[in-house]
Design an enzyme around this catalytic site. Structure first.
Site, PDB file in Angstrom:
ATOM      1  N   SER A 142       0.823  -1.206   0.000  1.00  0.00           N
ATOM      2  CA  SER A 142       0.000   0.000   0.000  1.00  0.00           C
ATOM      3  C   SER A 142       0.860   1.260   0.000  1.00  0.00           C
ATOM      4  O   SER A 142       1.615   1.498  -0.939  1.00  0.00           O
ATOM      5  CB  SER A 142      -0.966  -0.036   1.184  1.00  0.00           C
ATOM      6  OG  SER A 142      -1.882   1.022   1.115  1.00  0.00           O
ATOM      7  N   ASP A 302      -5.425   2.147  -4.298  1.00  0.00           N
ATOM      8  CA  ASP A 302      -6.710   1.896  -3.644  1.00  0.00           C
ATOM      9  C   ASP A 302      -7.119   3.093  -2.784  1.00  0.00           C
ATOM     10  O   ASP A 302      -8.241   3.145  -2.295  1.00  0.00           O
ATOM     11  CB  ASP A 302      -6.687   0.607  -2.818  1.00  0.00           C
ATOM     12  CG  ASP A 302      -5.683   0.626  -1.669  1.00  0.00           C
ATOM     13  OD1 ASP A 302      -4.855   1.559  -1.596  1.00  0.00           O
ATOM     14  OD2 ASP A 302      -5.713  -0.308  -0.842  1.00  0.00           O
TER      15      ASP A 302
END
Length: 569
Positions: A142, A302
């Site tokens: 991430s 995301d």
């Protein structure tokens, strides 16, 4: 024990030259050896995440292999002729780890669908569902610094792996030898015989069509909007640009230094769209290109952050700001154009702003609160889908800059969020407003809800012990007052007990157990404390409520100061 593990790795970890060299350099440095081998990387519902390197406490082809063998065993335990989809982002060794996992799944008799190049995490969630897979994996850490990578596993519904499945995978990992217990095969041969197959363009096109279908005002002309975008050297570059092009954004400038994939993140060592640093290059570009809005997506795309042009200066918005704006925009406009579904439903995490409840109530929208982690939001969509009511879902969001509209995926999606943010900004621009004008109007209507999240990092074994000590102290000696406001309720999500101090009674919390503590104050404010599930951090979430900007800001400052002292940080 640690020395023995180190010697075993020196003897057996011979498949990656980088690991061979690192193990040699470790020799004689007991502190480095201890940190690399004192524990195994923990596999949970968020998969694995750790520093790239040699050792059981590191991300490498062997820890990835062990996790993949565990996931393969799980899939084979629940189905015959299983299928797994795999994606990866721009991080160091992401493609290597993805191919290693694919080879292991293929060796275990599982059909593998692999994206040919890096793609956002939500495209993996979509592929799992679209291709009717039994599981999925995305190699990403991430928004962590460049030294990290990770392994996120997904179930057949496209959500991150559930607790029962994760425990099964972990049990297999603990039972197989990391060097001799993992089955594998040659990647190229598996590609030739069809046991590994690249995901084709048709799947990507289906994903983009589902994203575009989430538009709120599909007939509105957005071409007057000026956008600067940075993918932060990650996976968002192609899909975000493509979706903005499809909805009619013509004036789009991409930050050149951060356009192409680069796992070293040379201009932004901490590629987190929550931070101002992530926008530094975009802000520099804005000096010669006065855009209405700056967008930044993290490496696996995301999550998205924004900075808005307010009178010539750029104002960074929090994840809560954007969540509030999106919920209000969707409810307001879909009510006006009569496309709001009957009994609309939105979902947020417990650490996200309670201002959303005020907005939802105003429009007759059900707002569901879930634990931190987008998988819990995904579960709510799946519940709706089981009764063919998924059209009721209008938005899911968490304050950490994650948003989803549409039921095509079960994870947060910066591609759809970027599209909706641009559509919303263009719509209000046509009315002569920027997003700060709109947000201030919401505050004036519902109250000033000012939030802030603070993270405190504690590295290594001693750091984990420190975090545990802080949580134990707060549980054992709950504060009666924070920042001059009385605590009227205390929720312990690990024991599933809510203590209403005013009523003098305890009630059960129906959410799953989680190491989270919440303190609710008599003026409407709150403090939430939780260790991060993916990083060596403890996080606090402060919410202050006031009737004016000044009052809310003053309360927020007091709460942050008091909370930091409370944690003895």
């Amino acid at each position: 024990m640690i020395k023995e593990k180190y010697r075993l790795w020196c003897k057996n970890a011979t498949s990656d030259p980088d690991l061979i060299e690192e193990l040699k350099q470790m020799e004689g440095n007991q502190a480095v050896i201890s940190d690399a081998f004192y524990k195994d990387l923990e596999f949970g519902t968020a998969g694995l995440r750790g520093v790239i390197g040699a050792g059981t406490n590191r991300m490498n082809i062997y820890t990835v292999g062990q996790a993949s063998q565990g996931l393969a065993a799980y899939v084979n335990s629940v189905t015959e002729n299983g299928k797994i989809a795999i994606a990866y982002d721009s991080r160091i060794k992401s493609d290597t780890f993805a191919k290693a996992a694919a080879s292991i799944f293929a060796a275990n008799g599982i059909k593998v669908y692999l994206y040919k190049e890096l793609v956002p995490t939500p495209m993996l969630s979509f592929a799992v569902r679209h291709l009717k897979c039994d599981a999925g994996v995305v190699i990403t850490a991430s928004h962590n610094p460049a030294k990290y990578n990770g392994y996120k596993a997904y179930g057949p519904d496209g959500s991150q792996l559930g607790l029962e499945a994760a425990e099964y995978v972990l049990s297999i990992m603990q039972s197989v030898d990391i060097f001799t217990g993992v089955k594998t095969t040659d990647f190229d041969k598996a590609l030739e015989n069809g046991s590994i197959e690249y995901i084709d363009q048709a799947v990507i096109e289906a994903y983009l069509k589902n994203v575009e279908a989430a538009r709120v005002e599909p007939d509105f002309d957005v071409s007057a909007l000026k956008v600067i975008y940075t993918p932060l050297n990650g996976a968002g570059n192609k899909p975000v640009r493509e979706i903005l092009k499809r909805i009619g954004i013509k004036d789009l400038a991409v930050v050149p230094e951060q356009e192409l994939p680069d796992g070293n993140f040379p201009t932004c060592p901490y590629p987190n769209p929550e931070t101002k640093q992530a926008f530094e290059c975009a802000l520099e570009l804005s000096k010669t290109n006065k855009a209405d809005i700056l967008l930044a997506t993290d490496p696996d795309s995301d999550r998205v952050g924004i900075a808005v042009n307010v009178g010539g200066e750029y104002k960074l918005f929090t994840g809560n700001d954007v969540g509030v704006l999106l919920l209000n925009f969707i409810l307001e406009r879909r009510t006006a154009n009569k496309t709001l579904p009957k009994n609309p439903l939105a979902v947020k995490t417990i650490v996200s702003t309670e201002l959303c409840q005020k907005i939802a109530d105003d429009y007759g929208c059900t707002l569901v609160n879930v634990l931190t982690g987008f998988k819990f939001i995904g579960e709510q969509i799946t519940i709706l889908e089981e009764s063919n009511e998924q059209n009721r879902f209008i938005l899911g969001f968490e304050e950490s800059y994650g948003y989803l509209s549409g039921s095509y995926a079960r994870d947060k999606d910066a591609v759809v969020a970027s599209m909706l943010i641009c559509e919303m900004t263009a719509f209000y621009k046509a009315q002569g407003k920027n997003l700060m004008d709109v947000l201030n109007g919401i505050y004036e209507k519902y109250g000033f809800y000012y939030t802030v999240q603070k993270s405190f990092t504690f590295e290594g074994q001693s750091g984990m012990q420190k975090i545990g000590s802080i949580m134990d102290k707060l549980r054992g000696n709950s504060p009666k007052e924070i920042g001059g406001s009385k605590v009227i309720k205390f929720n312990d999500y690990e024991t599933s007990v809510s203590n209403d101090i005013l009523k003098g009674e305890d009630t059960a919390i129906t959410l799953p157990k989680s190491n989270v503590l919440s303190f609710f104050l008599d003026d409407g404010g709150s403090l939430i404390v939780r260790p991060s599930g993916t990083e060596p951090k403890i996080k606090i979430y402060v919410c202050a409520v006031g009737s004016t900007h000044f009052e809310a800001n003053k309360k927020k400052e007091l709460l942050v100061e008091s909370s930091t002292k409370l944690l003895e940080i």
